[in-house]
Design a protein around this motif. Sequence first.
Motif, mmCIF file in Angstrom:
data_model
loop_
_atom_site.group_PDB
_atom_site.id
_atom_site.type_symbol
_atom_site.label_atom_id
_atom_site.label_comp_id
_atom_site.label_asym_id
_atom_site.label_seq_id
_atom_site.Cartn_x
_atom_site.Cartn_y
_atom_site.Cartn_z
ATOM 1 N N CYS A 225 0.806 -1.226 0.000
ATOM 2 C CA CYS A 225 0.000 0.000 0.000
ATOM 3 C C CYS A 225 0.838 1.274 0.000
ATOM 4 C CB CYS A 225 -0.947 0.016 1.205
ATOM 5 S SG CYS A 225 -0.101 -0.009 2.800
ATOM 6 N N ALA A 226 2.158 1.163 0.118
ATOM 7 C CA ALA A 226 3.012 2.347 0.227
ATOM 8 C C ALA A 226 2.897 3.246 -1.003
ATOM 9 C CB ALA A 226 4.462 1.924 0.441
ATOM 10 N N GLU A 227 2.836 2.636 -2.193
ATOM 11 C CA GLU A 227 2.723 3.443 -3.410
ATOM 12 C C GLU A 227 1.422 4.229 -3.441
ATOM 13 O OE1 GLU A 227 4.430 1.928 -7.375
ATOM 14 O OE2 GLU A 227 3.885 0.111 -6.283
ATOM 15 N N HIS A 228 0.328 3.577 -3.055
ATOM 16 C CA HIS A 228 -0.956 4.268 -3.054
ATOM 17 C C HIS A 228 -0.932 5.451 -2.089
ATOM 18 C CE1 HIS A 228 -2.224 0.549 -5.011
ATOM 19 N NE2 HIS A 228 -3.269 1.215 -5.435
ATOM 20 N N ALA A 229 -0.347 5.270 -0.936
ATOM 21 C CA ALA A 229 -0.272 6.358 0.029
ATOM 22 C C ALA A 229 0.559 7.512 -0.529
ATOM 23 C CB ALA A 229 0.340 5.842 1.341
ATOM 24 N N TRP A 230 1.665 7.180 -1.195
ATOM 25 C CA TRP A 230 2.555 8.205 -1.740
ATOM 26 C C TRP A 230 1.865 9.003 -2.845
ATOM 27 C CZ3 TRP A 230 4.993 9.673 -6.280
ATOM 28 C CH2 TRP A 230 6.086 10.537 -6.133
ATOM 29 N N TRP A 231 1.223 8.288 -3.785
ATOM 30 C CA TRP A 231 0.550 8.965 -4.890
ATOM 31 C C TRP A 231 -0.665 9.751 -4.403
ATOM 32 C CZ3 TRP A 231 2.616 10.072 -9.284
ATOM 33 C CH2 TRP A 231 3.603 9.247 -9.836
ATOM 34 N N HIS A 232 -1.369 9.213 -3.425
ATOM 35 C CA HIS A 232 -2.510 9.917 -2.856
ATOM 36 C C HIS A 232 -2.077 11.265 -2.301
ATOM 37 C CE1 HIS A 232 -4.943 10.923 0.763
ATOM 38 N NE2 HIS A 232 -5.938 10.728 -0.060
ATOM 39 N N ASP A 233 -1.000 11.273 -1.525
ATOM 40 C CA ASP A 233 -0.507 12.523 -0.950
ATOM 41 C C ASP A 233 -0.002 13.476 -2.027
ATOM 42 O OD1 ASP A 233 -1.130 11.529 1.538
ATOM 43 O OD2 ASP A 233 0.930 10.933 2.031
ATOM 44 N N LYS A 234 0.639 12.909 -3.047
ATOM 45 C CA LYS A 234 1.181 13.741 -4.127
ATOM 46 C C LYS A 234 0.056 14.432 -4.900
ATOM 47 C CE LYS A 234 4.374 13.493 -8.072
ATOM 48 N NZ LYS A 234 5.357 14.436 -7.499
ATOM 49 N N LEU A 235 -1.016 13.712 -5.181
ATOM 50 C CA LEU A 235 -2.118 14.282 -5.933
ATOM 51 C C LEU A 235 -2.914 15.304 -5.121
ATOM 52 C CD1 LEU A 235 -3.443 11.139 -7.836
ATOM 53 C CD2 LEU A 235 -2.217 13.093 -8.784
ATOM 54 N N ARG A 236 -2.903 15.154 -3.801
ATOM 55 C CA ARG A 236 -3.614 16.104 -2.941
ATOM 56 C C ARG A 236 -2.832 17.395 -2.763
ATOM 57 N NH1 ARG A 236 -7.675 14.304 0.672
ATOM 58 N NH2 ARG A 236 -6.859 15.676 2.278
ATOM 59 N N ALA A 237 -1.537 17.350 -3.039
ATOM 60 C CA ALA A 237 -0.706 18.552 -2.898
ATOM 61 C C ALA A 237 -1.079 19.571 -3.975
ATOM 62 C CB ALA A 237 0.769 18.176 -3.004
ATOM 63 N N ASP A 238 -0.751 20.826 -3.754
ATOM 64 C CA ASP A 238 -1.040 21.879 -4.728
ATOM 65 C C ASP A 238 -0.375 21.554 -6.058
ATOM 66 O OD1 ASP A 238 -2.477 23.256 -2.842
ATOM 67 O OD2 ASP A 238 -0.815 24.578 -2.267
ATOM 68 N N GLY A 239 -1.175 21.563 -7.116
ATOM 69 C CA GLY A 239 -0.627 21.298 -8.446
ATOM 70 C C GLY A 239 -0.249 19.859 -8.683
#
Length: 321
Positions: A225-239
């Motif tokens: 699940c580490a990748e999903h958590a990383w991408w989730h946070d990245k997409l929620r960041a500005d831009g």
Amino acid sequence: MSEAHSTADGTPPLVSVVMATYNRSNIIGYAIESLRANTLQDWELLVVGDCCTDDTETVVSAFGDTRIRFVNLPDNCGEQSGPNNFGVELARGRYLAFLNHDDLWFPHHLRRCVEALEREGVDLVFSQGIVVDADGKLALVGATCPEPHPYAPWMSAPASLWVMRREVPPSVGAWPAARETRISPSQAWLRRAHGMGVRMLALPVPGALIITSGDRRDSYRERQCAEHAWWHDKLRADGGERALIGALLGELWQQRTLNPGYNLGHLAKTLVRRSLMCVGIPAPSIKGLFRFRRKGAFIAHLRRVRGLEPAKRGSRTEDGH
């Protein structure tokens, strides 16, 4: 376009979203959050468990959202056709969408697709998907041209990219079981719809991030699940969405300009792949011509890679999850 939360007063929602799942409680929350973050909010989510034995129901219920419903099937189908067909039967919306439990929608996916359906007068649209493979490389699926264009049998369009009119599934029929097709049930259904004259349009707009479990060894067994958590946070960041699209375009440009043999090699591989897909064989390479000739072989292969136990011969789960 109505924005009312339909489930509060019992009126049908604008969009019904079906999500098939099996024992991925550690990642399903990210997919649900990506739906809840969409700019179109008039939807219902039908999460259909394929006889889940983990805490998926607890994770889904924790959202406390009346638009979300969880149903757990009493028998395991072994792949997504069964849960998705069940979810379609429950759907009440004017439009129907699918969201795989390990994919993340971009915020404007639903709105853009619904607007395209209403504007273009077609039956089904699908957006672009940005695929992240096991090595972290990015690729594009779905629409590959800068303008909207009709579906063709060689295209790969994961179900997470589709939005269609509610009348389409009854006319096309149910998703086929994995044991009945050489390709995935979703792509077999899409090809059938095309053959029956369903008007389908590929939209050159990004709709989802596709994190493929079929090329990540033991993704289910190890509950990765580490990748999903990383991408989730990245997409929620500005831009985040813009940055991801920029990275994809940059990577594709680099492949084409810094590798002199890329264009010719890519063209040859594309022609082979498209030819095989047109005859119903999923083939990232010529090896697929031999590996996936038997019906159900493709899904069975994905099951082994994901670390799921092989199903008993002749059972409903024989062809993989």
